[in-house]
Design an enzyme around this catalytic site. Structure first.
Site, short mmCIF file in Angstrom:
data_model
loop_
_atom_site.label_atom_id
_atom_site.label_comp_id
_atom_site.label_asym_id
_atom_site.label_seq_id
_atom_site.Cartn_x
_atom_site.Cartn_y
_atom_site.Cartn_z
CG ASP A 160 5.29 13.27 -8.75
OD1 ASP A 160 4.65 14.07 -9.47
OD2 ASP A 160 5.63 12.14 -9.10
N GLY A 161 6.56 15.93 -5.08
CA GLY A 161 6.55 16.32 -3.68
C GLY A 161 5.75 17.59 -3.46
CG ASN A 191 2.51 -0.62 -4.06
OD1 ASN A 191 2.38 -1.47 -3.19
ND2 ASN A 191 2.06 -0.79 -5.30
CG ASP A 201 14.03 -4.37 5.99
OD1 ASP A 201 14.39 -5.02 6.98
OD2 ASP A 201 14.77 -4.17 5.01
CD GLU A 235 3.87 5.84 -0.09
OE1 GLU A 235 4.56 6.76 0.41
OE2 GLU A 235 3.68 5.71 -1.31
CB ALA A 279 4.84 6.34 -5.34
#
Length: 255
Positions: A44-45, A158, A144, A115, A156
């Site tokens: 996916d990257g 999220n 955080d 995101e 992902a």
């Protein structure tokens, strides 16, 4: 479409590079600017990198998994590639556009298909103010961090932060806190895709925060504005029965 001219791109890992070498021998290699389609080999990257690289070209991207996760990828096979490309289903994905202002007043811009994340940089928790369409909705969030995810990105980071999974064609975005301390019970919001989200760091010097848009990170941020980019999109192809919409739906029934 015949997809006669294929351009292969691969992640910098041995199995992806070996796969590209074999596929080029079988199907040839066209320059990316002249190709009918981009075939991405990796995880996916790598797919996200290809989406960023080719979103302004209008070229469709067909990914095959030679990485680890592969949520955005199809199964790998060297056989009948052109037939698979002709049968594939198209999904268009719009990114988020981000404008971040750092502590010196410098403005940084980037786009994100998954995101945009606002994250603390040190042991100190972040204190944030959240506004939607210039109206303050949360005066102070101690946490955080927080992220705004697209439907494509909702499965992902999220999801790992306990945010909601959004159907891929829904006109929605997920605003999800990361380890919220106060208000402790706030678990985020689902907002319209046309909304503009503004996140401000209330104690930027004492509690420094960074913002990350997919793979672009900017540190020491005071304020970030995020909205859907309605002028650009990435075109992704999936095998029949394995569309992104189906994968997002199926993900909600995994345990």
């Amino acid at each position: 479409m015949e997809f006669r001219r294929l351009a292969f791109v691969a992640a910098e890992v041995p199995q992806a590079r070996r796969a590209m070498t074999r596929l080029i021998k079988l199907y040839g290699q066209a320059p990316a600017e002249e190709a009918d389609i981009i075939v991405a080999l990796g995880g996916d990257g790598l797919m996200l990198q290809a989406m960023h690289r080719f979103m302004s070209s209008g070229k469709a991207i067909y990914g095959m998994n030679r990485g680890s996760v592969g949520f955005l990828m199809n199964d790998f096979s060297e056989k009948h590639l052109r037939e698979r490309l002709r049968a594939a289903e198209l999904t268009s994905v719009r990114p988020l556009k981000m404008k971040a202002t750092d502590q010196t007043g410098r403005v940084h811009k980037a786009v994100a298909f998954n995101e945009v994340s606002f994250l603390r940089q040190t042991h100190q928790t972040a204190k944030l103010r959240i506004s939607i369409d210039h109206h303050v909705r949360l005066e102070e969030l101690t946490c955080d961090g927080i992220l705004l995810a697209t439907p494509a990105g909702s499965t992902a980071y999220n999801l790992s932060a306990y945010g909601p999974i959004l159907p891929i064609n829904s006109p929605l975005l997920a605003l999800t806190p990361i380890s919220p301390f106060r208000p402790r019970r706030w678990r985020g919001a689902i907002i319209p895709h046309q909304a503009q989200v503004t996140i401000e760091s209330l104690e930027a010097e004492k509690r420094p925060v960074a913002v990350v848009a997919d793979h672009v990170e900017v540190r020491n941020i005071r304020r970030v504005e995020i909205a859907e980019d309605r002028k650009r999109s990435a075109r992704i192809l999936f095998d029949p029965g394995h569309s992104l919409a189906e994968r997002v739906l199926a993900e909600q029934f995994r345990f």
